[in-house]
Motif scaffolding. Structure first.
Motif, PDB file in Angstrom:
ATOM      1  N   GLU A 115       0.880  -1.314  -0.014  1.00  0.00           N
ATOM      2  CA  GLU A 115       0.155   0.105   0.248  1.00  0.00           C
ATOM      3  C   GLU A 115       0.820   1.103  -0.006  1.00  0.00           C
ATOM      4  O   GLU A 115       0.239   2.349  -0.193  1.00  0.00           O
ATOM      5  CB  GLU A 115      -0.871   0.072   1.203  1.00  0.00           C
ATOM      6  CG  GLU A 115      -0.180  -0.185   2.722  1.00  0.00           C
ATOM      7  CD  GLU A 115      -1.419  -0.240   3.562  1.00  0.00           C
ATOM      8  OE1 GLU A 115      -0.926   0.411   4.673  1.00  0.00           O
ATOM      9  OE2 GLU A 115      -2.117  -1.082   3.561  1.00  0.00           O
ATOM     10  N   ASN A 116       2.144   1.343   0.446  1.00  0.00           N
ATOM     11  CA  ASN A 116       3.056   2.277   0.423  1.00  0.00           C
ATOM     12  C   ASN A 116       3.991   2.609  -0.891  1.00  0.00           C
ATOM     13  O   ASN A 116       4.920   3.240  -0.675  1.00  0.00           O
ATOM     14  CB  ASN A 116       3.628   2.397   1.726  1.00  0.00           C
ATOM     15  CG  ASN A 116       2.638   2.944   2.688  1.00  0.00           C
ATOM     16  OD1 ASN A 116       2.016   3.854   2.766  1.00  0.00           O
ATOM     17  ND2 ASN A 116       2.288   1.961   3.858  1.00  0.00           N
TER      18      ASN A 116
ATOM     19  N   VAL B 179       6.035   3.074  -3.906  1.00  0.00           N
ATOM     20  CA  VAL B 179       5.926   4.424  -4.882  1.00  0.00           C
ATOM     21  C   VAL B 179       7.048   4.153  -5.792  1.00  0.00           C
ATOM     22  O   VAL B 179       6.791   4.547  -7.055  1.00  0.00           O
ATOM     23  CB  VAL B 179       5.905   5.696  -4.169  1.00  0.00           C
ATOM     24  CG1 VAL B 179       4.975   5.883  -3.190  1.00  0.00           C
ATOM     25  CG2 VAL B 179       7.518   5.743  -3.564  1.00  0.00           C
TER      26      VAL B 179
ATOM     27  N   MET C 194      -0.147   3.154  -4.586  1.00  0.00           N
ATOM     28  CA  MET C 194       0.456   4.360  -4.589  1.00  0.00           C
ATOM     29  C   MET C 194       1.851   4.211  -5.578  1.00  0.00           C
ATOM     30  O   MET C 194       2.474   5.569  -5.693  1.00  0.00           O
ATOM     31  CB  MET C 194       1.073   4.524  -3.141  1.00  0.00           C
ATOM     32  CG  MET C 194       0.287   4.813  -2.075  1.00  0.00           C
ATOM     33  SD  MET C 194      -0.859   6.193  -2.348  1.00  0.00           S
ATOM     34  CE  MET C 194       0.270   7.558  -1.671  1.00  0.00           C
TER      35      MET C 194
ATOM     36  N   GLN D 229       4.232   5.074  -8.207  1.00  0.00           N
ATOM     37  CA  GLN D 229       4.574   6.170  -9.209  1.00  0.00           C
ATOM     38  C   GLN D 229       5.697   5.798 -10.309  1.00  0.00           C
ATOM     39  O   GLN D 229       5.488   6.494 -11.473  1.00  0.00           O
ATOM     40  CB  GLN D 229       4.937   7.496  -8.422  1.00  0.00           C
ATOM     41  CG  GLN D 229       3.891   7.888  -7.300  1.00  0.00           C
ATOM     42  CD  GLN D 229       4.448   9.072  -6.428  1.00  0.00           C
ATOM     43  OE1 GLN D 229       5.597   9.589  -6.613  1.00  0.00           O
ATOM     44  NE2 GLN D 229       3.918   9.328  -5.448  1.00  0.00           N
TER      45      GLN D 229
END
Length: 221
Positions: free
Chosen positions: A185-186, A188, A217, A219
């Motif tokens: 969930e974290n 990136v 999340m 990126q």
């Protein structure tokens, strides 16, 4: 003519001479602050450089002590100075959030990885799995090493912020939804890089247990 010794009427006390004091004589909390400031001063330019122009093709660990070598992560360089520094740093989780795992010659022991994961507590992790320079272009143990390392890392998948791997063989890279599973969930940034493309086509009858790998999340890929 009477001559008097001027020192005879003066009370003279021999000063106490102390030996040179060292940084290790400071209270532990003060020494911890100093180590934290050194950590921040060296780490910050790297963070700013990565934010301005992240180079996903040139993976490296975070800066080392005085940039004298790219072989040893900075936290470990500080912690290896003496037992006292290591004990103090082990109680400060931010030192251990960038987790650099070395493969090849002198690989990072699993016990050390587990120790650093414990010291990082509940902080988000930046994980770099890298190879030390080695002229050999073959490592038959690489895939097994990665499988073993993932078994240690996957229980912490919710804490992954960065996962970067620069391996020798493409066949050693973990496969999303097969080897990389769970709710990251974290996360990136996910970078899976290799030097030698040795992947082979799998037969159509090969069946893998496919699971979810959720990265809401993400990126950079």
């Amino acid at each position: 003519m009477e001559t008097k010794n001027s020192f005879s009427t003066v009370a003279y006390t021999t000063p106490v001479v102390h030996g040179p004091r060292t940084i290790n004589e400071l209270p532990s909390d003060v020494l911890g602050i100093i180590l934290g400031e050194v950590f921040h001063a060296i780490r910050q330019p790297y963070i700013e450089r990565e934010a301005a122009a992240p180079d996903l093709t040139q993976l490296s660990s975070w800066p080392t002590w005085a940039d004298r070598t790219q072989e040893y992560p900075f936290a470990e360089s500080l912690a290896s100075v003496c037992t006292l520094w290591r004990d103090i740093m082990s109680n400060v989780s931010c030192f251990w959030t960038p987790l650099v795992i070395w493969l090849g010659r002198d690989p990072t022991p699993l016990s050390t990885i587990c120790q650093y994961l414990s010291w990082s507590r509940h902080q988000l992790l930046e994980i770099y799995v890298l190879r030390r320079y080695d002229p050999l272009v073959e490592d038959r143990t690489e895939m097994v090493q990665i499988t073993t390392i993932l078994e240690v890392l996957l229980p912490h998948v919710k804490r992954w912020k960065v996962l970067c791997m620069k391996l020798l063989h493409s066949s050693s890279l973990p496969r999303p939804r097969v080897d990389l599973v769970g709710h990251a969930e974290n996360l990136v940034r996910l970078n899976l890089d290799f030097i030698i493309d040795d992947a082979v086509g799998h037969a159509a009858t090969t069946i893998y247990a496919v699971e979810g790998f959720r990265t809401p999340m993400l990126q950079e890929l």
